[in-house]
Write an enzyme that holds these catalytic residues in place. Sequence first.
Site, PDB file in Angstrom:
ATOM      1  N   LYS A  67      -3.587   2.756 -10.528  1.00  0.00           N
ATOM      2  CA  LYS A  67      -4.377   1.552 -10.663  1.00  0.00           C
ATOM      3  C   LYS A  67      -5.018   1.179  -9.327  1.00  0.00           C
ATOM      4  CE  LYS A  67      -0.652  -0.157 -13.610  1.00  0.00           C
ATOM      5  NZ  LYS A  67       0.461  -1.138 -13.606  1.00  0.00           N
ATOM      6  N   ASP A 117      -1.438   9.677   1.030  1.00  0.00           N
ATOM      7  CA  ASP A 117      -0.236   9.528   1.838  1.00  0.00           C
ATOM      8  C   ASP A 117       0.314  10.938   2.086  1.00  0.00           C
ATOM      9  OD1 ASP A 117       1.858   8.137   3.047  1.00  0.00           O
ATOM     10  OD2 ASP A 117       2.952   7.858   1.184  1.00  0.00           O
ATOM     11  N   PHE A 154       3.218   0.844   5.411  1.00  0.00           N
ATOM     12  CA  PHE A 154       2.978   0.579   3.998  1.00  0.00           C
ATOM     13  C   PHE A 154       2.017  -0.591   3.885  1.00  0.00           C
ATOM     14  CE2 PHE A 154       3.708  -0.981  -0.263  1.00  0.00           C
ATOM     15  CZ  PHE A 154       3.678   0.202  -0.977  1.00  0.00           C
ATOM     16  N   VAL A 155       0.879  -0.331   3.245  1.00  0.00           N
ATOM     17  CA  VAL A 155      -0.162  -1.365   3.178  1.00  0.00           C
ATOM     18  C   VAL A 155      -0.355  -1.868   1.748  1.00  0.00           C
ATOM     19  CG1 VAL A 155      -1.411  -0.601   5.226  1.00  0.00           C
ATOM     20  CG2 VAL A 155      -1.952   0.443   3.004  1.00  0.00           C
ATOM     21  N   ARG A 186      -2.411  -6.825  -5.291  1.00  0.00           N
ATOM     22  CA  ARG A 186      -3.637  -6.041  -5.513  1.00  0.00           C
ATOM     23  C   ARG A 186      -4.893  -6.889  -5.344  1.00  0.00           C
ATOM     24  NH1 ARG A 186      -2.045  -1.138  -7.851  1.00  0.00           N
ATOM     25  NH2 ARG A 186      -0.307  -1.204  -9.299  1.00  0.00           N
TER      26      ARG A 186
HETATM   27  P1  IMP Z   1       0.745  10.568  -2.163  1.00  0.00           P
HETATM   28  O1  IMP Z   1       0.942  11.387  -3.398  1.00  0.00           O
HETATM   29  O2  IMP Z   1       1.985  10.564  -1.312  1.00  0.00           O
HETATM   30  O3  IMP Z   1      -0.465  10.979  -1.359  1.00  0.00           O
HETATM   31  O4  IMP Z   1       0.620   9.061  -2.583  1.00  0.00           O
HETATM   32  C1  IMP Z   1      -0.518   8.558  -3.135  1.00  0.00           C
HETATM   33  C2  IMP Z   1      -0.251   7.287  -3.917  1.00  0.00           C
HETATM   34  O5  IMP Z   1       0.889   6.570  -3.425  1.00  0.00           O
HETATM   35  C3  IMP Z   1      -1.420   6.356  -3.782  1.00  0.00           C
HETATM   36  O6  IMP Z   1      -2.385   6.597  -4.772  1.00  0.00           O
HETATM   37  C4  IMP Z   1      -0.777   4.991  -3.875  1.00  0.00           C
HETATM   38  O7  IMP Z   1      -0.699   4.560  -5.224  1.00  0.00           O
HETATM   39  C5  IMP Z   1       0.618   5.186  -3.337  1.00  0.00           C
HETATM   40  N1  IMP Z   1       0.732   4.748  -1.925  1.00  0.00           N
HETATM   41  C6  IMP Z   1       0.852   5.548  -0.836  1.00  0.00           C
HETATM   42  N2  IMP Z   1       0.926   4.833   0.298  1.00  0.00           N
HETATM   43  C7  IMP Z   1       0.827   3.534  -0.071  1.00  0.00           C
HETATM   44  C8  IMP Z   1       0.796   2.296   0.663  1.00  0.00           C
HETATM   45  O8  IMP Z   1       0.879   2.216   1.907  1.00  0.00           O
HETATM   46  N3  IMP Z   1       0.675   1.160  -0.089  1.00  0.00           N
HETATM   47  C9  IMP Z   1       0.575   1.179  -1.449  1.00  0.00           C
HETATM   48  N4  IMP Z   1       0.592   2.309  -2.169  1.00  0.00           N
HETATM   49  C10 IMP Z   1       0.702   3.480  -1.492  1.00  0.00           C
HETATM   50 MG    MG Z   2       0.614   2.234  -6.272  1.00  0.00          MG
END
Ligand code: IMP
Ligand code: MG
Length: 187
Positions: free
Chosen positions: A43, A103, A152-153, A165
């Site tokens: 989302k 991330d 973490f943002v 959000r």
């Molecule tokens: P990844 O698979 O580790 O790259 O994570 C991607 C997903 O994790 C993003 O689409 C976000 O929904 C969530 N996410 C990663 N870091 C953050 C953050 O700092 N705040 C909020 N959601 C995050």
């Molecule tokens: Mg999320």
Amino acid sequence: MEQNDIAQILITEEELQARIKELAAEISQAYAGKEPLLVSVLKGSIVFMADLIRQLTVPHAIDFMATSSYGAATETSGVVRILKDLDEPIEGLDVLIVEDIIDSGNTLDYLRNLLLARNPASLRIVTLLSKPSRREVDVPVDWVGFEIPNKFVIGYGLDYGERYRNLPFIGVLKSEVYNPDDGPVET
Ligand code: IMP
Ligand code: MG
């Protein structure tokens, strides 16, 4: 009051809007004469998507996908699950994935391979935010709005436990929001 949970504003509303204008100009130029399909990853990317498409000058269509997320935790599990797939086939289309944040890279890597297997004419990626220091999988990203430190943002579509959000900026939560031991929490 949710604004009281914010320790720091990392990216202001003005900075976000200015950068999105730049990204939209570059994306419009890259797809000149084409009609891309923008795929928003639910989302978190909805606010970015909504602002981005209003700045695009090329005709385009939109669709949505949902993957499993963190739930209320702030660490990635590395496990990706499709909760909602695209409405239509993408064979022969110019597809642009619109993400909120990269991330570890696991989510995008999974999505990218999944969509590539459906034979789009092209597949590119735009992400509003990137945390390069957290990368576990190297995903080729075409446009990055902002590189941010390993924090973490929340805000501008990004949540913690589905909250925050709606904030118009990207912020960092106070540690006591995650950790009640760190101090008094206002409710
Ligand atoms: P990844 O698979 O580790 O790259 O994570 C991607 C997903 O994790 C993003 O689409 C976000 O929904 C969530 N996410 C990663 N870091 C953050 C953050 O700092 N705040 C909020 N959601 C995050
Ligand atoms: Mg999320």
